[in-house]
Design an enzyme around this catalytic site. Structure first.
Site, short mmCIF file in Angstrom:
data_model
loop_
_atom_site.label_atom_id
_atom_site.label_comp_id
_atom_site.label_asym_id
_atom_site.label_seq_id
_atom_site.Cartn_x
_atom_site.Cartn_y
_atom_site.Cartn_z
N ASN A 4 15.62 13.52 -14.28
CA ASN A 4 14.39 12.73 -14.18
C ASN A 4 14.60 11.29 -14.65
OD1 ASN A 4 13.04 15.03 -13.31
ND2 ASN A 4 12.53 15.66 -15.40
N HIS A 15 0.83 -1.22 0.00
CA HIS A 15 0.00 0.00 0.00
C HIS A 15 0.86 1.26 0.00
CE1 HIS A 15 -3.61 -2.42 1.03
NE2 HIS A 15 -2.74 -3.12 1.75
N GLU A 33 9.93 6.42 -17.51
CA GLU A 33 8.77 7.19 -17.97
C GLU A 33 8.40 6.83 -19.40
OE1 GLU A 33 9.37 11.21 -15.22
OE2 GLU A 33 9.94 11.25 -17.34
N LYS A 88 18.28 19.34 -12.04
CA LYS A 88 17.23 18.33 -11.92
C LYS A 88 17.43 17.24 -12.97
CE LYS A 88 12.25 18.15 -11.02
NZ LYS A 88 11.90 16.93 -11.74
N SER A 142 14.93 19.54 -16.46
CA SER A 142 14.05 20.70 -16.39
C SER A 142 14.62 21.84 -17.19
CB SER A 142 13.87 21.14 -14.93
OG SER A 142 13.14 22.35 -14.86
#
Length: 459
Positions: A321, A183, A326, A319, A313
């Protein structure tokens, strides 16, 4: 202005680009279906050409074509398959007639044009290249052939590569323990290799299920012609054709036991698409686990660091990612969407013919291609290259009050729950609270609460 020539078919005359290898029926389809600008997939076109080559060889052996006619067709099919500009000759949109007749005639016309020049005699698109065939058995067969080849040559090797990368990485990180999560909440410890081997087992199951579908995919409608009766085909055509196609492709193709079923339905394509969807859900799960484990690096889980591949970014310097997971997740979403369309397409078997064949072919092959490419990227640029942040793992692991679960058999669930809640409330290590609230010695608690031991199960 583009120069044109006049071509004729059963509906009359029309202009065709002067240098086009195709004829009137292809041009009518180009004129009629300016819909998506997307042609049929190259794998499908190549399967069509293989079918035409195997059909010509078979009709020569069965004395339905002369050696000169058949040899010319086979020769130009070989030339087309070696042509880097192949797709320039196949302009028909995916969204065309539901039988795919336009694509079948496109292949027939291109091959006939080239074969006529090679043979020094007229080779007819309908009378020779299409002899003993119908769009209604050619296109379903081309769906199966193209899917079988891309599955065998692209997707299954890619998935095996992904499984190998997972297992190799699991061996490399087996010394690390991490907080398990259910969970998305802290749960009992697991070893890092246990997490990865779960992914590997999922990939292995998908490979097994895809392999189980291969015999059905390699069963063909060819020989059923217009409606499944085999009209205008030699009685031995299907048997001889499948033998010749098997020789061309190094895969074993067999005739359908019932041609009507494979012409009137696309159940096998729907089943394959369903398994591709299942594979996509596995890819999505792995991609999302990687994203969560990589999250942060300061305010997230920060358990691993994925390879830095590009700035993340346009406004936030530094930054980075998780771009490969993705991309893989988006592939999974697209494959699931393709499956929905294929499922609807499979329902469109109206009496003796399914009439959404080009869309089914396009979506099926796109799903195979996307999963093939993304699986290799996920293996090579995410799983093989991530590093483990052991300090972050250890910090979270030893503060996890859920470790108290190991004390259940000794102190009982309710007492263990009290200890866990106190540890949460006071932000203390579970071993310190348990030492206060039980008669167990610290040494015994260290043994019982050892995260590595807890990953082995048992009492």
């Amino acid at each position: 202005m583009t120069q044109t020539r006049i071509e004729r078919d059963s509906m009359g005359e029309l202009e065709v680009p002067a240098n086009a290898l195709y004829g009137a029926q292809t041009q009518r389809a180009v004129n009629n279906f300016p819909i998506s600008g997307r042609g049929m997939p190259e794998a499908f076109v190549r399967a069509l050409i293989l079918i035409k080559s195997a059909a010509a060889t078979s009709n020569r052996q069965l004395e339905c074509l002369t050696p000169a006619q058949a040899n010319a067709i086979v020769s130009v099919c070989s030339d087309l398959l070696a042509d880097d500009e192949l797709m320039a000759h196949f302009p028909v949109d995916v969204f065309q007639t539901g039988s795919g007749t336009s694509s079948n005639m496109n292949a027939n016309e291109v091959i006939a044009t080239l074969a006529s020049a090679k043979a020094g005699e007229t080779i007819g698109a309908n009378d020779h290249v299409n002899f003993g065939q119908s769009s209604n058995d050619v296109i379903p067969s081309a769906i199966h052939v193209s899917a079988a080849l891309t599955l065998n040559e692209r997707l299954l090797p890619a998935l095996r590569h992904l499984q190998d990368a997972i297992e190799t990485k699991a061996d490399a990180v087996k010394q690390y323990c991490k907080t398990g999560r259910t969970h998305l909440m802290d749960a009992m410890p697991v070893r890092m290799d246990q997490t990865l081997r779960a992914w590997g087992a999922q990939v292995a199951q998908n490979i097994h299920q895809l392999e189980a579908l291969q015999p059905a995919i390699q069963t063909l409608a060819q020989g059923g012609t217009a409606v499944g009766t085999g009209i205008n085909a030699h009685p031995d055509f299907a048997r001889v054709f499948n033998g010749n196609l098997s020789n061309l492709t190094n895969l074993t193709f067999t005739p359908a036991a019932n041609f009507f079923a494979l012409i009137g339905s696309q159940d096998t394509a729907v089943a394959l698409s369903g398994q591709l969807k299942a594979t996509a859900t596995t890819v999505m799960k792995i991609a999302n686990d990687l994203r969560w484990m990589n999250s942060g690096p300061l305010a997230g889980l920060g358990e691993i660091a994925l390879e830095a591949l590009q700035p993340g970014s346009s406004i936030m310097p530094g930054k980075v990612n998780p771009v490969i997971p993705e991309a893989a997740a988006m592939v999974a979403a697209q494959v699931i969407g393709n499956d929905a369309a294929i499922t609807i397409g499979g329902q469109s078997g109206n009496f003796e013919l399914n009439v959404m064949l080009p869309m089914i072919a396009s979506n099926l092959l796109e799903s195979i291609e996307l999963l093939s490419n993304s699986s290799r990227l996920l293996a090579d640029r995410a799983i093989a290259t991530f590093t483990v942040n052991d300090d972050k793992l250890t910090e979270a692991l030893h503060q996890n009050p859920i470790l108290v679960t190991a004390l259940n058999p000794i102190i009982g669930y309710l007492k263990a729950a009290e200890i866990a809640k106190q540890a949460y409330r006071e932000k203390r290590a579970i071993i310190d609270v348990a030492e206060e609230q039980t008669d167990l010695s610290r040494e015994e608690l260290k043994r019982l609460l050892d995260p590595a031991k807890l990953t082995e199960g048992g009492l």
